[in-house]
Scaffold this active site. Sequence first.
Site, PDB file in Angstrom:
ATOM      1  N   TYR A 151     -38.397 -27.992 108.044  1.00  0.00           N
ATOM      2  CA  TYR A 151     -38.883 -28.201 106.673  1.00  0.00           C
ATOM      3  C   TYR A 151     -39.150 -29.684 106.386  1.00  0.00           C
ATOM      4  CZ  TYR A 151     -37.811 -23.440 104.919  1.00  0.00           C
ATOM      5  OH  TYR A 151     -37.778 -22.089 104.673  1.00  0.00           O
TER       6      TYR A 151
ATOM      7  N   LYS B  62     -32.360 -22.287 119.645  1.00  0.00           N
ATOM      8  CA  LYS B  62     -33.268 -21.523 120.512  1.00  0.00           C
ATOM      9  C   LYS B  62     -33.561 -22.448 121.676  1.00  0.00           C
ATOM     10  CE  LYS B  62     -35.929 -18.155 121.711  1.00  0.00           C
ATOM     11  NZ  LYS B  62     -35.361 -16.937 122.328  1.00  0.00           N
TER      12      LYS B  62
ATOM     13  N   ASP C 283     -32.365 -15.388 118.153  1.00  0.00           N
ATOM     14  CA  ASP C 283     -32.762 -13.970 118.238  1.00  0.00           C
ATOM     15  C   ASP C 283     -31.534 -13.085 118.454  1.00  0.00           C
ATOM     16  OD1 ASP C 283     -32.546 -15.227 120.720  1.00  0.00           O
ATOM     17  OD2 ASP C 283     -34.347 -14.313 121.582  1.00  0.00           O
TER      18      ASP C 283
ATOM     19  N   ASP D 246     -32.826 -20.130 107.010  1.00  0.00           N
ATOM     20  CA  ASP D 246     -33.574 -19.418 105.966  1.00  0.00           C
ATOM     21  C   ASP D 246     -33.729 -17.950 106.348  1.00  0.00           C
ATOM     22  OD1 ASP D 246     -35.318 -18.967 103.730  1.00  0.00           O
ATOM     23  OD2 ASP D 246     -36.983 -19.009 105.158  1.00  0.00           O
TER      24      ASP D 246
ATOM     25  N   ASP E  44     -31.734 -14.256 104.915  1.00  0.00           N
ATOM     26  CA  ASP E  44     -32.364 -13.059 104.346  1.00  0.00           C
ATOM     27  C   ASP E  44     -31.791 -11.809 105.013  1.00  0.00           C
ATOM     28  OD1 ASP E  44     -34.012 -14.298 102.411  1.00  0.00           O
ATOM     29  OD2 ASP E  44     -35.614 -12.849 102.818  1.00  0.00           O
TER      30      ASP E  44
HETATM   31  C1  IPM Z   1     -34.798 -19.910 100.148  1.00  0.00           C
HETATM   32  C2  IPM Z   1     -36.266 -19.723  99.895  1.00  0.00           C
HETATM   33  C3  IPM Z   1     -36.971 -21.064  99.991  1.00  0.00           C
HETATM   34  C4  IPM Z   1     -36.717 -21.650 101.349  1.00  0.00           C
HETATM   35  C5  IPM Z   1     -38.487 -20.991  99.730  1.00  0.00           C
HETATM   36  C6  IPM Z   1     -38.753 -20.376  98.378  1.00  0.00           C
HETATM   37  C7  IPM Z   1     -39.176 -22.304  99.912  1.00  0.00           C
HETATM   38  O1  IPM Z   1     -36.805 -18.790 100.777  1.00  0.00           O
HETATM   39  O2  IPM Z   1     -34.159 -20.683  99.413  1.00  0.00           O
HETATM   40  O3  IPM Z   1     -34.277 -19.274 101.062  1.00  0.00           O
HETATM   41  O4  IPM Z   1     -37.378 -21.269 102.333  1.00  0.00           O
HETATM   42  O5  IPM Z   1     -35.853 -22.505 101.449  1.00  0.00           O
HETATM   43 MN    MN Z   2     -35.343 -17.867 102.064  1.00  0.00          MN
END
Ligand code: IPM
Ligand code: MN
Length: 347
Positions: A135, A185, A218, A242, A246
């Site tokens: 990032y 990785k 992975d 990130d 999720d």
């Molecule tokens: C998170 C979100 C953000 C990220 C996006 C919205 C830029 O997905 O906080 O996980 O990738 O950091």
């Molecule tokens: Mn995210």
Amino acid sequence: MKSHSIALIPGDGIGRDVTAAAWTVLETAAKNFGFALTGTEFPWSCRFFKETGRMLPEDGIETLRGFDAILLGAVGWPAEVPDSVSLHGLLLPIRKAFVQYANIRPHRLLPGVKGPLRAENFDILCIRENTEGEYSGAGGRVHQGTLDEVAVETSIFTRAGVERILRFGFEQARSRQRKLASVTKSNAQKYSMVFWDEITRKLAADYPDVEVTSYHVDALAARMIMAPESLDVVVASNLFGDILTDIGAAIQGGLGYAASANINPDRSAPSMFEPVHGSAPDIAHLGIANPIATIWSGAMMLDHLGEKAAAGRVMKAVEATTARGIGTTPGKDSTEAITAAIVAALT
Ligand code: IPM
Ligand code: MN
């Protein structure tokens, strides 16, 4: 009376609904525990962008610097402002400017919440590097729009950046089950990820009481689904963290439960607390967004501010509420009903 100043950025979509809900709960906790929270709300959002051409005023970062913490709802309204503009105009600059290098995301099932897995007894703390890596924003495009177009986006890993996030992970592991999973990785990415693995091995010598294992991302992704109870603290780069968080949100029942804290461990600038979920335009302002992720993030904020007893009490109230089946089925209970139940459980 002790007082903490909080910058409130509800942002877009359900961010507004859930920030208001969390604030109600946090104010109640403050009252019960004898401290004050003063909230100052800022309208920074995609709507603000449409009006002013900026997500954040020019002096926005300096304004925020004066607060003890920031509570953020959600940023993004892609129908009107591209995500690449809104996120780079608000959320990401705050994380970087305030050196909030540790993004902490707890993944466990609250009582009464059904996850998609058979496993129920997992308790994972993901620590995501939050200021550099994939990032970093270093790159560019040349020959734009032509067949010769090239896009380059370079990940940047610094020794200081990798060391500090790994140390943070080791310290967190020490306060928990003393198990650290370091994620890379390095079988494919032979510079940055080998570098990360090397630093992991070097630091491990300083934490002989922590059992550290290096995983490829992975394999770790699969492990979060197949054997989540085998994991304790997971530390990963910005993008890997990130994606893994999720998965963490999914296995804990959904984004409505996924809390997060963007921490500046040195306390040289405010930290920021936000639910993982986005602005969810499809359910914005219907009054059905689950506020639990934001309330949990608020509890993490109280903890960071030193109000540990109040933070623990808020989590107990959340757990008592979900244990009664309130806030456990998407769309069944309104934001207001869930909030009211948590407030009632607090008093
Ligand atoms: C998170 C979100 C953000 C990220 C996006 C919205 C830029 O997905 O906080 O996980 O990738 O950091
Ligand atoms: Mn995210």
